[in-house]
Design a protein around this motif. Structure first.
Motif, PDB file in Angstrom:
ATOM      1  N   THR A 119      39.572  23.900  20.532  1.00  0.00           N
ATOM      2  CA  THR A 119      39.241  24.791  19.408  1.00  0.00           C
ATOM      3  C   THR A 119      37.806  24.573  18.967  1.00  0.00           C
ATOM      4  OG1 THR A 119      39.760  23.315  17.562  1.00  0.00           O
ATOM      5  CG2 THR A 119      41.603  24.467  18.580  1.00  0.00           C
ATOM      6  N   THR A 120      37.145  25.659  18.574  1.00  0.00           N
ATOM      7  CA  THR A 120      35.816  25.565  17.985  1.00  0.00           C
ATOM      8  C   THR A 120      35.687  26.617  16.899  1.00  0.00           C
ATOM      9  OG1 THR A 120      34.779  27.087  19.546  1.00  0.00           O
ATOM     10  CG2 THR A 120      34.766  24.749  20.144  1.00  0.00           C
ATOM     11  N   ALA A 121      34.766  26.393  15.976  1.00  0.00           N
ATOM     12  CA  ALA A 121      34.538  27.358  14.899  1.00  0.00           C
ATOM     13  C   ALA A 121      33.075  27.323  14.510  1.00  0.00           C
ATOM     14  CB  ALA A 121      35.415  27.025  13.691  1.00  0.00           C
ATOM     15  N   LYS A 122      32.596  28.443  13.972  1.00  0.00           N
ATOM     16  CA  LYS A 122      31.204  28.534  13.571  1.00  0.00           C
ATOM     17  C   LYS A 122      30.986  27.873  12.225  1.00  0.00           C
ATOM     18  CE  LYS A 122      30.296  32.847  16.030  1.00  0.00           C
ATOM     19  NZ  LYS A 122      29.871  34.272  15.907  1.00  0.00           N
ATOM     20  N   GLY A 123      29.815  27.272  12.111  1.00  0.00           N
ATOM     21  CA  GLY A 123      29.416  26.685  10.855  1.00  0.00           C
ATOM     22  C   GLY A 123      28.446  27.589  10.120  1.00  0.00           C
ATOM     23  N   GLU A 124      27.455  26.976   9.482  1.00  0.00           N
ATOM     24  CA  GLU A 124      26.492  27.729   8.669  1.00  0.00           C
ATOM     25  C   GLU A 124      25.382  28.359   9.499  1.00  0.00           C
ATOM     26  OE1 GLU A 124      25.832  25.179   4.755  1.00  0.00           O
ATOM     27  OE2 GLU A 124      25.862  23.910   6.554  1.00  0.00           O
ATOM     28  N   VAL A 125      24.994  27.723  10.594  1.00  0.00           N
ATOM     29  CA  VAL A 125      23.854  28.191  11.382  1.00  0.00           C
ATOM     30  C   VAL A 125      24.200  28.197  12.878  1.00  0.00           C
ATOM     31  CG1 VAL A 125      22.034  27.617   9.729  1.00  0.00           C
ATOM     32  CG2 VAL A 125      22.889  25.839  11.263  1.00  0.00           C
ATOM     33  N   PRO A 126      25.136  29.025  13.312  1.00  0.00           N
ATOM     34  CA  PRO A 126      25.608  28.962  14.699  1.00  0.00           C
ATOM     35  C   PRO A 126      24.751  29.713  15.722  1.00  0.00           C
ATOM     36  CG  PRO A 126      26.801  30.648  13.502  1.00  0.00           C
ATOM     37  CD  PRO A 126      25.883  29.990  12.501  1.00  0.00           C
ATOM     38  N   ASP A 127      23.868  30.613  15.259  1.00  0.00           N
ATOM     39  CA  ASP A 127      23.150  31.481  16.193  1.00  0.00           C
ATOM     40  C   ASP A 127      22.247  30.667  17.117  1.00  0.00           C
ATOM     41  OD1 ASP A 127      22.718  34.174  13.762  1.00  0.00           O
ATOM     42  OD2 ASP A 127      24.423  33.574  15.008  1.00  0.00           O
ATOM     43  N   GLY A 128      22.342  30.994  18.408  1.00  0.00           N
ATOM     44  CA  GLY A 128      21.521  30.324  19.409  1.00  0.00           C
ATOM     45  C   GLY A 128      22.166  29.095  20.017  1.00  0.00           C
ATOM     46  N   TYR A 129      23.370  28.776  19.558  1.00  0.00           N
ATOM     47  CA  TYR A 129      24.078  27.586  20.036  1.00  0.00           C
ATOM     48  C   TYR A 129      25.482  27.960  20.509  1.00  0.00           C
ATOM     49  CZ  TYR A 129      20.569  25.315  17.046  1.00  0.00           C
ATOM     50  OH  TYR A 129      19.409  24.916  16.435  1.00  0.00           O
ATOM     51  N   ASN A 130      25.974  27.231  21.488  1.00  0.00           N
ATOM     52  CA  ASN A 130      27.375  27.350  21.854  1.00  0.00           C
ATOM     53  C   ASN A 130      27.955  25.947  21.994  1.00  0.00           C
ATOM     54  OD1 ASN A 130      27.149  26.507  24.875  1.00  0.00           O
ATOM     55  ND2 ASN A 130      25.643  28.136  24.651  1.00  0.00           N
ATOM     56  N   VAL A 131      29.267  25.853  21.863  1.00  0.00           N
ATOM     57  CA  VAL A 131      29.923  24.552  21.914  1.00  0.00           C
ATOM     58  C   VAL A 131      31.187  24.645  22.750  1.00  0.00           C
ATOM     59  CG1 VAL A 131      29.064  23.589  19.726  1.00  0.00           C
ATOM     60  CG2 VAL A 131      31.095  25.058  19.741  1.00  0.00           C
ATOM     61  N   SER A 132      31.615  23.480  23.204  1.00  0.00           N
ATOM     62  CA  SER A 132      32.906  23.405  23.884  1.00  0.00           C
ATOM     63  C   SER A 132      33.560  22.073  23.591  1.00  0.00           C
ATOM     64  CB  SER A 132      32.761  23.622  25.386  1.00  0.00           C
ATOM     65  OG  SER A 132      31.990  22.584  25.962  1.00  0.00           O
ATOM     66  N   ARG A 133      34.887  22.103  23.506  1.00  0.00           N
ATOM     67  CA  ARG A 133      35.662  20.882  23.245  1.00  0.00           C
ATOM     68  C   ARG A 133      36.820  20.868  24.247  1.00  0.00           C
ATOM     69  NH1 ARG A 133      37.707  18.325  18.211  1.00  0.00           N
ATOM     70  NH2 ARG A 133      38.203  16.181  18.853  1.00  0.00           N
ATOM     71  N   LEU A 134      36.500  20.609  25.485  1.00  0.00           N
ATOM     72  CA  LEU A 134      37.508  20.612  26.549  1.00  0.00           C
ATOM     73  C   LEU A 134      38.363  19.346  26.512  1.00  0.00           C
ATOM     74  CD1 LEU A 134      35.426  22.120  29.481  1.00  0.00           C
ATOM     75  CD2 LEU A 134      36.958  23.283  27.882  1.00  0.00           C
ATOM     76  N   LYS A 135      37.776  18.262  26.058  1.00  0.00           N
ATOM     77  CA  LYS A 135      38.502  17.010  25.905  1.00  0.00           C
ATOM     78  C   LYS A 135      38.386  16.553  24.459  1.00  0.00           C
ATOM     79  CE  LYS A 135      37.817  15.236  30.597  1.00  0.00           C
ATOM     80  NZ  LYS A 135      37.308  14.088  31.411  1.00  0.00           N
ATOM     81  N   LYS A 136      39.401  15.915  23.969  1.00  0.00           N
ATOM     82  CA  LYS A 136      39.424  15.517  22.563  1.00  0.00           C
ATOM     83  C   LYS A 136      38.243  14.623  22.208  1.00  0.00           C
ATOM     84  CE  LYS A 136      42.533  13.549  19.111  1.00  0.00           C
ATOM     85  NZ  LYS A 136      43.863  12.946  18.875  1.00  0.00           N
ATOM     86  N   GLN A 137      37.820  13.794  23.135  1.00  0.00           N
ATOM     87  CA  GLN A 137      36.791  12.823  22.788  1.00  0.00           C
ATOM     88  C   GLN A 137      35.381  13.361  22.931  1.00  0.00           C
ATOM     89  OE1 GLN A 137      38.967  12.726  25.310  1.00  0.00           O
ATOM     90  NE2 GLN A 137      38.202  11.597  27.090  1.00  0.00           N
ATOM     91  N   ASN A 138      35.213  14.550  23.498  1.00  0.00           N
ATOM     92  CA  ASN A 138      33.864  15.073  23.741  1.00  0.00           C
ATOM     93  C   ASN A 138      33.634  16.410  23.052  1.00  0.00           C
ATOM     94  OD1 ASN A 138      33.426  12.901  25.441  1.00  0.00           O
ATOM     95  ND2 ASN A 138      33.928  14.041  27.290  1.00  0.00           N
ATOM     96  N   PHE A 139      32.419  16.581  22.561  1.00  0.00           N
ATOM     97  CA  PHE A 139      32.039  17.850  21.920  1.00  0.00           C
ATOM     98  C   PHE A 139      30.625  18.154  22.387  1.00  0.00           C
ATOM     99  CE2 PHE A 139      32.635  21.328  19.424  1.00  0.00           C
ATOM    100  CZ  PHE A 139      32.120  21.344  18.136  1.00  0.00           C
ATOM    101  N   LEU A 140      30.478  19.242  23.142  1.00  0.00           N
ATOM    102  CA  LEU A 140      29.203  19.586  23.753  1.00  0.00           C
ATOM    103  C   LEU A 140      28.527  20.693  22.966  1.00  0.00           C
ATOM    104  CD1 LEU A 140      30.804  18.104  26.039  1.00  0.00           C
ATOM    105  CD2 LEU A 140      29.586  19.567  27.646  1.00  0.00           C
ATOM    106  N   LEU A 141      27.219  20.544  22.788  1.00  0.00           N
ATOM    107  CA  LEU A 141      26.412  21.566  22.125  1.00  0.00           C
ATOM    108  C   LEU A 141      25.414  22.091  23.129  1.00  0.00           C
ATOM    109  CD1 LEU A 141      25.540  22.984  19.417  1.00  0.00           C
ATOM    110  CD2 LEU A 141      23.829  21.166  19.216  1.00  0.00           C
TER     111      LEU A 141
END
Lengths: 111, 112
Positions: A54-76
């Motif tokens: 799961t991912t969700a946008k914050g206050e300034v999401p434009d120009g960035y993407n994220v992924s959370r394929l594994k619980k321990q990792n969060f990629l920007l």
């Protein structure tokens, strides 16, 4: 126990280049966050995740993407870097309603 | 939308004087609230947190904060400031959907 680890710690990009920042946590936290810190602006939330997949946008999401394929990792990801994305990026993780633990930051310069 | 406002960008106090840093939030439900401190070039350290119960919470390094629902405030206080307290202070509000929003920060300078 490493806590929250960000990779890399420093990076210089040319305008238009892409890159991925990695955040890894070993505390089994459900929530993870990406912030950027700019002088006088505090920490601004870019994206966050409340669980694996799961991912969700914050206050300034434009120009960035994220992924959370594994619980321990969060990629920007930055698909096409711009000078306005020059900043210090912080990753954090927490239990629901818990205190956030922060990484040491990534200093990114886009020229 | 949720927001956090720290009205004071920069505060200077004399060592030994009392300190109050202001924080106001906007959130429709009961928030959970934090104060963090960041020393130059360092990460963020938690000072204290409020989830529920007693509205006056104690933290580390002699700091305390009071949650006032009627004023949507969560001000940080310390009775006697030490030179080592010079740093940037951030108030943060967490929501029930998992968002964690920070204020703009207040830079504290301590005069000898």
């Amino acid at each position: 126990n490493a806590g929250v680890t960000q990779t890399p710690k420093f990076r210089v990009l040319k305008t238009g280049q892409s890159m991925t920042l990695l955040c890894a946590q070993d505390m089994n936290h459900e929530y993870m966050y990406w912030y950027r810190q700019d002088p006088g602006m505090g920490l601004r939330l870019i994206h966050y995740s409340v669980g694996e997949g799961t991912t969700a946008k914050g206050e300034v999401p434009d120009g960035y993407n994220v992924s959370r394929l594994k619980k321990q990792n969060f990629l920007l990801g930055l698909e096409s870097a711009a000078p306005s994305q020059t900043s210090v990026y912080f990753c954090a993780s927490s239990y629901p309603k818990g205190r956030a633990f922060f990484g040491q930051g990534t200093r990114l310069t886009v020229v | 939308a949720q927001s956090v406002t720290q009205p004071d960008i920069h505060i200077t106090v004399s060592e030994g004087a009392s300190l109050e840093l202001r924080c106001n939030y906007s959130y429709g439900a009961t928030p959970y609230l934090f104060w963090y401190v960041q020393s130059p070039g360092q990460g963020l350290q938690l000072l204290l947190k409020y989830f529920s119960g007693d509205t006056l919470v104690q933290g580390i390094k002699g700091f305390e904060a009071e949650f006032k629902r009627s004023q949507s405030s969560f001000n940080l206080r310390k009775p006697s400031v030490h030179w080592s307290d010079a740093a940037e202070y951030f108030c943060a509000v967490g929501t029930n959907t998992g968002k964690l929003i920070f204020g703009q920060g207040t830079t504290l300078q301590v005069k000898p």
